[in-house]
Design a protein around this motif. Structure first.
Motif, PDB file in Angstrom:
ATOM      1  N   MET A  82     -25.747  27.305 -17.897  1.00 51.90           N
ATOM      2  CA  MET A  82     -26.029  27.221 -19.253  1.00 51.90           C
ATOM      3  C   MET A  82     -24.899  26.455 -19.943  1.00 51.90           C
ATOM      4  N   LYS A  83     -23.634  26.468 -19.379  1.00 49.35           N
ATOM      5  CA  LYS A  83     -22.724  25.476 -19.672  1.00 49.35           C
ATOM      6  C   LYS A  83     -23.196  24.098 -19.478  1.00 49.35           C
ATOM      7  N   ASN A  84     -23.682  23.800 -18.319  1.00 50.38           N
ATOM      8  CA  ASN A  84     -24.114  22.259 -18.336  1.00 50.38           C
ATOM      9  C   ASN A  84     -25.075  21.884 -19.238  1.00 50.38           C
ATOM     10  N   ILE A  85     -26.110  22.828 -19.596  1.00 49.44           N
ATOM     11  CA  ILE A  85     -27.245  22.578 -20.494  1.00 49.44           C
ATOM     12  C   ILE A  85     -26.520  22.168 -22.017  1.00 49.44           C
ATOM     13  N   ILE A  86     -25.509  22.943 -22.237  1.00 48.90           N
ATOM     14  CA  ILE A  86     -24.780  22.540 -23.550  1.00 48.90           C
ATOM     15  C   ILE A  86     -24.008  21.303 -23.401  1.00 48.90           C
ATOM     16  N   LEU A 103     -26.798  18.615 -23.814  1.00 49.45           N
ATOM     17  CA  LEU A 103     -27.165  18.481 -25.192  1.00 49.45           C
ATOM     18  C   LEU A 103     -26.021  17.818 -26.132  1.00 49.45           C
ATOM     19  N   ILE A 104     -24.681  18.058 -25.737  1.00 46.91           N
ATOM     20  CA  ILE A 104     -23.512  17.471 -26.700  1.00 46.91           C
ATOM     21  C   ILE A 104     -23.628  15.978 -26.236  1.00 46.91           C
ATOM     22  N   GLY A 105     -23.973  15.430 -24.973  1.00 53.82           N
ATOM     23  CA  GLY A 105     -24.222  14.078 -24.718  1.00 53.82           C
ATOM     24  C   GLY A 105     -25.174  13.570 -25.164  1.00 53.82           C
ATOM     25  N   MET A 151     -20.835  14.282 -12.291  1.00 48.03           N
ATOM     26  CA  MET A 151     -21.674  12.924 -12.016  1.00 48.03           C
ATOM     27  C   MET A 151     -23.307  13.206 -12.137  1.00 48.03           C
ATOM     28  N   ILE A 152     -23.740  14.458 -12.108  1.00 47.51           N
ATOM     29  CA  ILE A 152     -25.039  14.519 -12.469  1.00 47.51           C
ATOM     30  C   ILE A 152     -25.305  14.342 -13.937  1.00 47.51           C
ATOM     31  N   LEU A 153     -24.612  14.788 -14.822  1.00 48.55           N
ATOM     32  CA  LEU A 153     -24.289  14.964 -16.153  1.00 48.55           C
ATOM     33  C   LEU A 153     -24.172  13.159 -16.822  1.00 48.55           C
ATOM     34  N   GLY A 154     -23.356  12.549 -15.820  1.00 49.64           N
ATOM     35  CA  GLY A 154     -23.154  11.148 -16.245  1.00 49.64           C
ATOM     36  C   GLY A 154     -24.428  10.236 -15.693  1.00 49.64           C
TER      37      GLY A 154
END
Length: 161
Positions: free
Chosen positions: A1-5, A8-10, A50-53
């Motif tokens: 859930m934290k990574n989804i938030i 979404l912020i990104g 790295m995945i988010l980036g």
């Protein structure tokens, strides 16, 4: 859930950057997504950052109309570098975080300027150098200082989760 938030912020930052900050100054804009990647790379797991980036960089390239994959590669490299350095620095000091943003912005801007010179019509060398090494990193560092001042409590909570 934290990574989804965080994603979404990104995504919100991509929209703000593409549709708003690129029009404030002619030819120079704040790279909000790079600042965000530096911040989250300091406080979350290296693989997650790295995945988010990579995802945010790819979406940023698609929305901004740049060369697809350049920002994704640069954000993955930034996340990897910051995640490896974060254990050896005092990351709760805003001056150190801003210095990291300035250094990564300079490297990021130089690489982007080189890629732009290859694929697009580039500005004169001196103008491009001054923008890449001085103006953009200092501008990003100033925005990072303000952002870190505003959101440092949330970033520290992010590390504890």
């Amino acid at each position: 859930m934290k990574n989804i938030i965080l994603f979404l912020i990104g995504l919100l930052l991509i929209f703000v950057e593409v549709f708003f900050t690129n029009f404030i100054f002619s030819g120079v804009s704040v790279n909000l997504l790079l600042i965000y990647i530096v911040f989250i790379s300091l406080y979350i797991d290296m693989n997650d950052s790295m995945i988010l980036g990579s995802l945010l960089g790819l979406l940023g390239d698609l929305l901004a109309g740049g060369i697809i994959g350049i920002n994704a590669c640069l954000f993955v490299g930034t996340a990897y570098l910051i995640a490896n350095v974060e254990k050896t620095i005092f990351k709760d000091d805003r001056k150190i975080v801003c210095l990291l943003v300035v250094l990564t912005s300079a490297i990021f801007s130089i690489i982007n300027a080189l890629v732009a010179a290859i694929f697009f019509v580039s500005p004169p060398l001196l103008v491009g150098f001054i923008k890449a090494v001085l103006i953009i990193p200092i501008l990003n560092g100033g925005v990072a200082y303000i952002a870190y001042t505003l959101f440092s409590d949330r970033l520290i909570k992010l590390r504890k989760e």
